[in-house]
Design an enzyme around this catalytic site. Sequence first.
Site, PDB file in Angstrom:
ATOM      1  N   GLU A 223       0.826  -1.207   0.000  1.00 40.02           N
ATOM      2  CA  GLU A 223       0.000   0.000   0.000  1.00 40.02           C
ATOM      3  C   GLU A 223       0.862   1.261   0.000  1.00 40.02           C
ATOM      4  O   GLU A 223       1.662   1.458   0.926  1.00 40.02           O
ATOM      5  CB  GLU A 223      -0.914   0.026   1.226  1.00 40.02           C
ATOM      6  CG  GLU A 223      -1.801   1.265   1.276  1.00 40.02           C
ATOM      7  CD  GLU A 223      -2.651   1.346   2.529  1.00 40.02           C
ATOM      8  OE1 GLU A 223      -3.641   2.096   2.517  1.00 40.02           O
ATOM      9  OE2 GLU A 223      -2.321   0.668   3.527  1.00 40.02           O
TER      10      GLU A 223
ATOM     11  N   GLU B 205     -11.727   2.679   6.272  1.00 42.90           N
ATOM     12  CA  GLU B 205     -10.594   2.910   7.172  1.00 42.90           C
ATOM     13  C   GLU B 205     -10.547   4.407   7.481  1.00 42.90           C
ATOM     14  O   GLU B 205      -9.778   5.153   6.877  1.00 42.90           O
ATOM     15  CB  GLU B 205      -9.276   2.442   6.546  1.00 42.90           C
ATOM     16  CG  GLU B 205      -8.132   2.470   7.557  1.00 42.90           C
ATOM     17  CD  GLU B 205      -6.781   2.143   6.939  1.00 42.90           C
ATOM     18  OE1 GLU B 205      -5.992   1.427   7.572  1.00 42.90           O
ATOM     19  OE2 GLU B 205      -6.512   2.621   5.815  1.00 42.90           O
TER      20      GLU B 205
END
Length: 253
Positions: A137, A234
Amino acid sequence: MKFSANLGFLWNDRPLPAAIKAAKEAGFDAVECHWPYAVPASETKAALDETGLKMLGLNTVRGNVTIGENGLSALPGREEEARAAIDQAIQYATEISAGAIHVMAGNSSGPRARKAFIENLVNACDNAGSDITILIEPLNHYNAPGYFLSTVEQAADIIREVAKPNLKLMFDFYHVQIMGGDVTRRFEAALPHIGHVQIASVPDRGSPDHGELDYSFTLRRVRELGWAQPIGAEYLPANGAVPDLAWLASFKD
């Protein structure tokens, strides 16, 4: 659309099994977490079995957080620790039937860091087998200054070089917007490499119903492009660990 509750941020004042149950009660379709290792895998699995939710993914440990470490896999000379962290994550993920592991790169730069990262990713992909996806990521330089991986394009280059079918990109619209914007075109270009999607508002990382990104448009485009897996929520709740969920009903199918 379907959504996954990221329990690293949502209900993180509760033990992980209780947070899983709270996510189910709130109407989420799946869950994901950051670092579950303080909780025995058997307890996490029991909560998943009780709720019928799947744990989509978890992270490798960051290292020594007291000195600001944020992952180990792109740190030259730390290969043994990085591989131990990957093995730990694979074991936990296997025991709870989690679908993915985010291998955290850490704070580093340069060709030696890239070489270490690639070698550790090859090892992770080989050891994970076909049932677990390895994710990388890109993180933005405001929240994660000095992090090795910062752009979607850099991550895609690494994925192509590693050339393992179970290595994928975690595309977090929050980070991507901060690191260059043009999020829907970049999502479309990266789609063959994407293994998980996350959202939060920009710039405050709050619930995805305000800020710079219009998620009513963005998520519609994501669906048009064929993405059907749960999208990770998130974000940082405005009132501590208990999330504001008014957005969820309007975005869900």
